[in-house]
Design an enzyme around this catalytic site. Structure first.
Site, PDB file in Angstrom:
ATOM      1  CE  LYS A   1      -5.670  -1.038   1.532  1.00  0.00           C
ATOM      2  NZ  LYS A   1      -4.471  -1.211   1.062  1.00  0.00           N
TER       3      LYS A   1
ATOM      4  CE1 TYR B   1      -7.828  -3.990   2.401  1.00  0.00           C
ATOM      5  CE2 TYR B   1      -6.641  -5.093   4.327  1.00  0.00           C
ATOM      6  CZ  TYR B   1      -6.585  -4.380   3.341  1.00  0.00           C
ATOM      7  OH  TYR B   1      -5.552  -3.949   2.807  1.00  0.00           O
TER       8      TYR B   1
ATOM      9  CG  ASP C   1       5.730  -6.947   6.880  1.00  0.00           C
ATOM     10  OD1 ASP C   1       6.030  -6.918   7.938  1.00  0.00           O
ATOM     11  OD2 ASP C   1       4.785  -7.495   6.390  1.00  0.00           O
TER      12      ASP C   1
ATOM     13  CG  ASP D   1       2.535  -3.342   6.612  1.00  0.00           C
ATOM     14  OD1 ASP D   1       1.815  -2.451   5.681  1.00  0.00           O
ATOM     15  OD2 ASP D   1       2.709  -4.437   6.467  1.00  0.00           O
TER      16      ASP D   1
ATOM     17  CB  SER E   1      -0.811  -0.040   1.068  1.00  0.00           C
ATOM     18  OG  SER E   1      -0.122  -0.103   2.237  1.00  0.00           O
TER      19      SER E   1
ATOM     20  CG  ASP F   1       3.976  -4.505   2.732  1.00  0.00           C
ATOM     21  OD1 ASP F   1       4.252  -5.250   3.529  1.00  0.00           O
ATOM     22  OD2 ASP F   1       3.025  -3.544   2.519  1.00  0.00           O
TER      23      ASP F   1
HETATM   24  P1  ATP Z   1      -2.347  -3.056   3.718  1.00  0.00           P
HETATM   25  O1  ATP Z   1      -2.718  -1.530   3.415  1.00  0.00           O
HETATM   26  O2  ATP Z   1      -3.271  -3.961   4.048  1.00  0.00           O
HETATM   27  O3  ATP Z   1      -0.838  -3.178   4.279  1.00  0.00           O
HETATM   28  P2  ATP Z   1      -1.092  -3.985   1.444  1.00  0.00           P
HETATM   29  O4  ATP Z   1      -1.418  -3.724  -0.250  1.00  0.00           O
HETATM   30  O5  ATP Z   1       0.364  -3.466   1.657  1.00  0.00           O
HETATM   31  O6  ATP Z   1      -2.260  -3.229   2.221  1.00  0.00           O
HETATM   32  P3  ATP Z   1      -0.111  -6.206   2.487  1.00  0.00           P
HETATM   33  O7  ATP Z   1      -0.885  -7.430   2.951  1.00  0.00           O
HETATM   34  O8  ATP Z   1       0.682  -5.732   3.469  1.00  0.00           O
HETATM   35  O9  ATP Z   1      -1.010  -5.404   1.623  1.00  0.00           O
HETATM   36  O10 ATP Z   1       0.868  -7.066   1.387  1.00  0.00           O
HETATM   37  C1  ATP Z   1       1.867  -6.355   1.060  1.00  0.00           C
HETATM   38  C2  ATP Z   1       2.147  -6.880  -0.634  1.00  0.00           C
HETATM   39  O11 ATP Z   1       2.449  -7.951  -0.517  1.00  0.00           O
HETATM   40  C3  ATP Z   1       0.885  -6.624  -1.538  1.00  0.00           C
HETATM   41  O12 ATP Z   1       0.755  -5.416  -1.956  1.00  0.00           O
HETATM   42  C4  ATP Z   1       1.215  -7.718  -2.638  1.00  0.00           C
HETATM   43  O13 ATP Z   1       2.189  -7.223  -3.424  1.00  0.00           O
HETATM   44  C5  ATP Z   1       2.253  -8.780  -1.779  1.00  0.00           C
HETATM   45  N1  ATP Z   1       1.000 -10.070  -1.411  1.00  0.00           N
HETATM   46  C6  ATP Z   1       0.262  -9.977  -0.479  1.00  0.00           C
HETATM   47  N2  ATP Z   1      -0.583 -11.029  -0.474  1.00  0.00           N
HETATM   48  C7  ATP Z   1      -0.380 -11.507  -1.662  1.00  0.00           C
HETATM   49  C8  ATP Z   1      -1.008 -12.596  -2.472  1.00  0.00           C
HETATM   50  N3  ATP Z   1      -1.950 -13.303  -2.077  1.00  0.00           N
HETATM   51  N4  ATP Z   1      -0.616 -12.704  -3.908  1.00  0.00           N
HETATM   52  C9  ATP Z   1       0.201 -11.977  -4.391  1.00  0.00           C
HETATM   53  N5  ATP Z   1       0.759 -10.908  -3.463  1.00  0.00           N
HETATM   54  C10 ATP Z   1       0.796 -10.809  -2.358  1.00  0.00           C
HETATM   55 MG    MG Z   2       1.251  -3.292   3.700  1.00  0.00          MG
END
Ligand code: ATP
Ligand code: MG
Length: 656
Positions: free
Chosen positions: A229, A238, A168, A113, A102, A115
């Site tokens: 979201k 979610y 992460d 967080d 995100s 990533d």
């Molecule tokens: P949030 O705001 O909930 O943190 P986010 O898009 O950062 O949303 P995360 O769950 O932190 O989502 O996951 C980080 C990244 O890891 C995703 O954007 C994606 O690139 C990768 N990822 C996570 N789960 C999957 C999945 N099931 N398949 C492919 N990529 C994934």
């Molecule tokens: Mg994230």
């Protein structure tokens, strides 16, 4: 370092020439005045709802990312030197930090967080260099807290907080001796000579890059995604781990709608989102581009070739090679729940367009605990906060399996709705939390008279799986119980909600054996609908007499357990459901006795213990779930609670 920023590949002028996506757009229409007005209202609503971080927080994130970038660069230089490379190589040695998720998409909220992915040279590996050497460097730093390496995950990750910001951190070693600072991670050459884990680690960044390239207008995409979201969180859909959708899945769904309406603005895109996905014929896949196969030979989503891919209920395909289904966790039941929610969103958006409702109506929280008559409650117990964190993470990761198993074992007749939230009993926050699942009979299917959903075997299988946890420690336990809506514990309700007829009686932990719950409690009997419009009601009803209640005691030490001296009585509690004295599970901890419980006590003490098996048991190793005894109870009634009296003031409760 690669950061999120104003790299928007697309400006905000109307998109006419370029084609986005694999089909023609549905509409090229731009906004009318009313759409612009609604857009301003939506923007204001999102700001007022606190979805944007402050400037200070944004600055702090940048600083933290800079620091991490310096740390990994220093780490790689140090390893290069230690491995005896030339001075020139030491000077050129490099690692680069990319962001994804995100933060990279520019839709993160306050406290989210970050990533991150560290890309290092070919001679710096993950197992030793990343998870040992870099881990130790981080562990030494004052700024770093809650450092948690997860090397065995599908995508290995090091989790920590840096100056309070959750990070992460993934690692990918690519087949270059020197990693250029301007490495293009979208280029397929980064995948040469790397293993599957590395491909998965690189995937998040490559996907985020592609999404931003494949939408017609990045700013419109961002605001729409933020909105969806938030909506998904409020409506309880979610969560990747529970079988709903996570950040990347929502991003892909929104991106596809942006492609289908390239000139629409967010207020339009939100309502088009619901229009599109209420009509989508799953399991047709949602894709932002066609699926490419190439000579590298990594497996891509291909339902004609791979039978497993045919089982996916809601394929949402990632747009970077190797394209995968990002939502393989979705089951028939979670898909059903999400489609219901799409319909709900669609109805509200129609009202908003007719000026019959405000945006706030779209984000009304879903009242999970009002929605069903029957629930499964999975209580998670641990001795302290650290154990709880690990243990509940494990249980949560398996919770989805319970829904699959229940639907499998009841031929889909009993439908499950797992709740993505965990609920903490604030009276013992470090040692008890619970997950819930709504249960209902499949709509439109009439059960035979007297047919029961007996899921005891299913729950036992789930428990066995849970108990295979590799890092199990004494005190870690789970209890699964069937609760009716009226019996839900008070801690699931928002602050201030006080139920008038609550009974709590909780056992004290014994020195050697702790009273734990008790058998399986999950026989449901169907009965005819009470109301015309509520055909899916299901209730526990009086069933055959002389039910057997199984007692499980969690033993915290080895030795002999004399069950006769521990268990002094077993009997029915006083009171009907209306009196609110039913209690169907028990945990270690303080005893809370209220009037209704005292009344219940009086009744059950007068019961005689009808039968005891396994009087003395040699307990060879501490076990959370030893089956120690079973009792035949005259006139036992399915769905009711029975108390087990143990020595001292301990009370356990069995639930039929
Ligand atoms: P949030 O705001 O909930 O943190 P986010 O898009 O950062 O949303 P995360 O769950 O932190 O989502 O996951 C980080 C990244 O890891 C995703 O954007 C994606 O690139 C990768 N990822 C996570 N789960 C999957 C999945 N099931 N398949 C492919 N990529 C994934
Ligand atoms: Mg994230």
């Amino acid at each position: 370092m690669k950061m999120v920023g104003s790299e928007s590949p697309n400006d905000s002028s109307p998109q006419l020439a370029k084609k986005y996506g694999i089909t023609k757009p549905i509409s090229l229409a731009g906004p009318a005045e009313a759409d612009r007005h609604r857009n301003m209202e939506l923007d204001k609503f999102l700001i007022d709802s606190g979805l944007y971080e402050s400037k200070e927080e944004a600055e702090r994130r940048k600083e933290v990312l800079d620091r991490i970038d310096q740390i990994v660069k220093g780490w790689v230089k140090q390893l290069t030197r230690q491995r005896g490379y030339t001075d020139q190589m030491v000077e050129d040695a490099n690692a680069v930090i990319f962001t994804f998720g995100s933060y990279r998409l520019g839709v993160h909220g306050p406290g989210a967080d970050i990533d991150t992915l560290c890309v290092g040279p070919s001679y710096v590996n993950r197992d030793e260099d990343f998870f040992v050497v870099l881990h130790n460097i981080l562990a030494e730093m004052e700024e770093v807290t809650e450092l948690q390496p997860v090397p065995d995950a599908h995508v290995p990750v090091m989790k920590f907080k840096f100056l309070g910001i959750s990070i992460d951190l993934l690692y990918a070693s690519i087949s270059l001796l020197v990693v250029p600072e301007d490495l293009d991670i979208s280029d397929g050459s980064v995948l040469y000579n790397v293993d599957e884990q590395t491909v998965r680690s690189l995937n998040g960044c490559r996907v985020a890059d592609q999404i931003l390239k494949l939408v017609p207008n990045v700013e419109h995409f961002r605001m729409t995604l933020r909105c969806l979201k938030f909506w998904a969180k409020m409506r309880g859909v979610y969560s990747n781990v529970t079988g709903f959708l996570g950040g990347v899945n929502w991003a892909l769904l929104v991106a596809r709608v942006c492609q289908l309406y390239p000139n629409a603005i967010p207020s339009m895109l939100v309502s088009r989102f619901f229009r599109v996905y209420t009509q989508w014929r799953w399991p047709n896949p949602v894709m932002l581009c066609s699926i490419e196969e190439n000579e590298l030979g990594f497996s891509v989503w291909h339902p004609r070739k791979n039978p497993r891919d045919r089982l996916h209920h809601m394929p949402i395909i990632t747009p970077a090679y190797p394209c995968m289904n990002s939502s393989y966790n979705v089951s028939g039941s979670t898909l059903r729940v999400m489609v219901e929610q799409f319909h709900h969103g669609h109805r509200i958006c129609e009202d908003i367009e007719l000026n019959k409702a405000q945006w706030s109506a779209l984000f009304e929280p879903y009242l999970f605990f009002e929605a069903y008559k029957n629930y499964l409650q999975v209580d998670v117990i641990a001795s302290d906060a650290d154990d709880m964190l690990a243990w509940k993470g494990w249980v949560e990761s398996r919770f989805r399996q319970l829904t699959l198993k229940i639907e499998r074992d009841t031929d889909g007749m009993l439908q499950c709705h797992p709740c993505p939230n965990e609920y903490v009993d604030m009276s013992k926050p470090c040692s008890h939390c619970a997950f819930f699942m709504g249960l209902q009979r499949k709509e439109g299917v009439r059960g035979q008279e007297g047919q029961q959903f007996d899921i005891r075997g299913t729950v036992d299988e789930f428990r066995q799986e849970i108990n295979m946890y590799m890092f199990w420690k004494p005190g870690m336990d789970i209890f699964v119980s069937h609760v009716r809506r009226k019996q839900l514990p008070a801690f699931v309700f928002p602050d201030g909600y006080k139920r008038s007829r609550v009974s709590r009686h909780i056992s004290q932990q014994a020195e050697k054996t702790c009273v734990d719950v008790v058998g399986c409690q999950s026989a449901f009997k169907e009965r005819r609908p009470k109301r015309k419009n509520d055909p899916a009601m299901m209730d526990a009803e009086p069933s055959n007499p002389n039910k057997r209640v199984s007692i499980r005691l969690g033993c915290l030490a080895t030795g002999d357990v004399d069950i006769n001296s521990e268990v002094r009585s077993c009997g029915k509690q006083l009171g009907s459901e209306e009196e609110g004295v039913k209690q169907n599970h028990v945990h270690n901890g303080e005893t809370v006795v209220d009037d209704s419980v005292s009344r219940a006590e009086q009744t059950f003490v007068s019961n005689k213990l009808p039968e005891v098996k396994n009087e003395v048991l040699a307990v060879e190793k501490p076990s959370p779930m030893e089956l120690l005894a079973s009792y035949e109870l005259p006139n036992a009634v399915t769905g009711e609670a029975y108390q087990i009296g143990l020595n001292g003031d301990k009370v356990g409760v069995a639930f039929m």
